[in-house]
Design an enzyme around this catalytic site. Sequence first.
Site, PDB file in Angstrom:
ATOM      1  N   LYS A   1      -2.516  35.845  15.560  1.00 17.06           N
ATOM      2  CA  LYS A   1      -3.110  37.090  15.553  1.00 17.06           C
ATOM      3  C   LYS A   1      -2.640  38.209  15.255  1.00 17.06           C
ATOM      4  O   LYS A   1      -3.312  39.166  14.627  1.00 17.06           O
ATOM      5  CB  LYS A   1      -3.298  37.287  17.178  1.00 17.06           C
TER       6      LYS A   1
ATOM      7  N   LYS B   1       2.970  29.480  11.157  1.00 18.45           N
ATOM      8  CA  LYS B   1       1.349  29.161  11.867  1.00 18.45           C
ATOM      9  C   LYS B   1       0.690  30.489  11.702  1.00 18.45           C
ATOM     10  O   LYS B   1       1.032  31.687  11.686  1.00 18.45           O
ATOM     11  CB  LYS B   1       1.842  28.880  13.449  1.00 18.45           C
TER      12      LYS B   1
ATOM     13  N   LYS C   1       9.513  37.687  17.623  1.00 20.10           N
ATOM     14  CA  LYS C   1       9.402  38.997  17.621  1.00 20.10           C
ATOM     15  C   LYS C   1      10.402  40.213  17.380  1.00 20.10           C
ATOM     16  O   LYS C   1      10.224  41.069  17.209  1.00 20.10           O
ATOM     17  CB  LYS C   1       8.565  39.025  19.062  1.00 20.10           C
TER      18      LYS C   1
HETATM   19  P1  TYM Z   1      -1.769  33.219  22.803  1.00 21.66           P
HETATM   20  O1  TYM Z   1      -2.686  34.100  23.484  1.00 21.66           O
HETATM   21  O2  TYM Z   1      -0.750  33.503  21.673  1.00 21.66           O
HETATM   22  O3  TYM Z   1      -2.502  31.943  22.052  1.00 21.66           O
HETATM   23  C1  TYM Z   1      -3.477  31.201  22.850  1.00 21.66           C
HETATM   24  C2  TYM Z   1      -3.462  29.752  22.574  1.00 21.66           C
HETATM   25  O4  TYM Z   1      -3.847  29.242  21.319  1.00 21.66           O
HETATM   26  C3  TYM Z   1      -2.640  28.445  20.736  1.00 21.66           C
HETATM   27  N1  TYM Z   1      -2.490  29.241  19.303  1.00 21.66           N
HETATM   28  C4  TYM Z   1      -2.507  28.287  18.347  1.00 21.66           C
HETATM   29  N2  TYM Z   1      -2.975  26.765  18.448  1.00 21.66           N
HETATM   30  C5  TYM Z   1      -2.894  26.171  17.102  1.00 21.66           C
HETATM   31  N3  TYM Z   1      -2.663  26.940  16.025  1.00 21.66           N
HETATM   32  C6  TYM Z   1      -2.245  28.113  15.985  1.00 21.66           C
HETATM   33  N4  TYM Z   1      -1.753  28.727  14.862  1.00 21.66           N
HETATM   34  C7  TYM Z   1      -2.106  28.826  17.156  1.00 21.66           C
HETATM   35  N5  TYM Z   1      -1.894  30.031  17.445  1.00 21.66           N
HETATM   36  C8  TYM Z   1      -2.297  30.184  18.815  1.00 21.66           C
HETATM   37  C9  TYM Z   1      -1.446  28.692  21.603  1.00 21.66           C
HETATM   38  O5  TYM Z   1      -0.594  27.863  21.605  1.00 21.66           O
HETATM   39  C10 TYM Z   1      -2.240  28.987  23.090  1.00 21.66           C
HETATM   40  O6  TYM Z   1      -2.519  27.760  23.786  1.00 21.66           O
HETATM   41  N6  TYM Z   1       1.612  32.730  26.488  1.00 21.66           N
HETATM   42  C11 TYM Z   1       0.646  32.344  25.958  1.00 21.66           C
HETATM   43  C12 TYM Z   1      -0.636  32.803  26.991  1.00 21.66           C
HETATM   44  C13 TYM Z   1      -0.256  32.216  28.379  1.00 21.66           C
HETATM   45  C14 TYM Z   1      -0.509  30.931  28.888  1.00 21.66           C
HETATM   46  C15 TYM Z   1      -0.259  31.095  30.285  1.00 21.66           C
HETATM   47  C16 TYM Z   1      -0.986  29.807  28.199  1.00 21.66           C
HETATM   48  C17 TYM Z   1      -0.107  33.002  29.490  1.00 21.66           C
HETATM   49  N7  TYM Z   1       0.181  32.598  30.562  1.00 21.66           N
HETATM   50  C18 TYM Z   1      -0.228  29.872  31.192  1.00 21.66           C
HETATM   51  C19 TYM Z   1      -0.985  28.585  29.374  1.00 21.66           C
HETATM   52  C20 TYM Z   1      -0.660  28.732  30.730  1.00 21.66           C
HETATM   53  C21 TYM Z   1       0.063  33.033  24.660  1.00 21.66           C
HETATM   54  O7  TYM Z   1       0.544  33.923  24.332  1.00 21.66           O
HETATM   55  O8  TYM Z   1      -0.847  32.313  24.147  1.00 21.66           O
END
Ligand code: TYM
Length: 373
Positions: free
Chosen positions: A242, A239, A116
């Site tokens: 969003k 990857k 980022k």
């Molecule tokens: P976030 O909101 O970016 O993404 C949510 C989940 O989607 C998965 N993900 C993907 N999996 C496969 N291919 C992709 N291209 C892809 N893009 C996103 C992410 O790995 C995630 O599992 N920090 C985390 C949210 C969070 C969290 C937590 C997760 C906050 N606290 C505690 C687990 C436990 C995040 O930003 O995910």
Amino acid sequence: MTKDNKPTIFSGVQPSGTLHIGNYLGAISNWVDLQDKYNSIFCVVDYHAITVRQKPKELNRNILDVVKIYMASGINPEKAVIFQQSNISAHTELAWILNCTARMSDLFKMTQFKDKTKVDLEKIIEEIEKRTLKTFGNSETYIISSEVKKLVKELSNSLNNVRKSGIGLFDYPVLMASDILLYNTDLVPVGEDQKQHVELARTLARRFNSQFGKVFRIPEVEIRKEGARIMGLDDPTKKMSKSANPANYIALTDSPEVATKKIMKTVTDSGCDIKYDKKNKPAISNLLTIYSLLTGEDIKKLESKCECECKGYGDFKKKLAEAVGEFLISFQKKYNSFGDDEIKEILKNGAEKVKPVADETLRRVKEKLGIKI
Ligand code: TYM
């Protein structure tokens, strides 16, 4: 383990940007498969979302929409708890305490921060050392060349980016560790990009336990074999994300027509055979993974089916677009069937269920620290 002897899983999604099939295939659909076997807690991590500036009205809408996405994916609030992070103040309280255990060096290593801010301080410093430190006999001498001057300039630009970056963006993995550790979590099902953050949660938990006495359970990360890293449609080396250009992803709310256009425009590899080969054919391998996970068909079977039925990539993309379209229609039918009031009630009930667990962990942490009077 809970009273019913089930291990606990915890995971979450940020209510920011547009949720896409990468989020669904890499994380949420895995939760659906796990919710019967585990004491399942799924969070809408709104405090994570504000590490990047959000429009208040949009954020408010997104929080409810993420819950709708959980439910349309098949998360059942009768079986799993769904709640909003900011409703449980223990998350930010524990994050502060863990901040006092975390080190700057832990956080500078985090890939998401590096992505980022476009800053990798440790790598630049390593490069400078590599290029300047020369050994002559037994002595080491620093040599300043124009190449090194360039690196120093890069370092200074990077520091400027760090100066501008919000502290929340830097610190966010500590908040994530707090999310996980509050609930005695055994397993954290996430996509591959979050693995490093779960590792940090393990490190902080171990460090705290050894400094103050055991409070935290050490969680394991759970990553799907296939689908853990769905790649961008416009660039299969990065990857699906969003926050990227819409051509990069298939949003869970895209109409089948929009999704078809995006799929037909995806970059393709050289050659024309439909073969799963991540290294030499990253684009087609990514599309085959999406196809296989959405239809439940084995990749090998898909390859041979496509060999007989498809004349090149165009035909293959059309078939994939049909499968994606079918998935989106059925997904969105469920998604649109939920009303906001119903979602608010689910969040309220969810917070009531998790609050005692989070409060108890925080109480034990405060006791160990010596601040519980
Ligand atoms: P976030 O909101 O970016 O993404 C949510 C989940 O989607 C998965 N993900 C993907 N999996 C496969 N291919 C992709 N291209 C892809 N893009 C996103 C992410 O790995 C995630 O599992 N920090 C985390 C949210 C969070 C969290 C937590 C997760 C906050 N606290 C505690 C687990 C436990 C995040 O930003 O995910």
